[in-house]
Design a protein around this motif. Structure first.
Motif: not given
Length: 70
Positions: A2-5, A7, A17, A19-20, A22, A39, A49
């Motif tokens: 998976a891709r890095k989400f 921040q 945002w 699903c993977d 984008y 997001h 976060k």
């Protein structure tokens, strides 16, 4: 993998945002009448976060019963 989400992306309103994939906000690949998923930074602010997701949860993950004794 998976891709890095991201921040805090610079223009979160341009992307869905949900699903993977984008996808661009105007070309959602999910179909099914889907709308753009925001997001977390758009919903909770740039410090999303640090949001405490455990508020009101007991140790086993269930909601605690609130009483007037606290």
């Amino acid at each position: 993998m998976a891709r890095k989400f991201p921040q805090n992306p610079s223009h979160p309103e341009r992307i869905c945002w949900g699903c993977d994939l984008y996808c661009p906000a105007k070309a959602l690949a999910c179909g099914n009448g889907a709308e753009r998923t925001m997001h977390p930074a758009e919903l909770f602010g740039e410090d999303w976060k640090s949001f405490d997701r455990t508020l009101g949860l007991a140790d086993d993950g269930r909601h605690r019963a609130t009483s007037g004794e606290d």
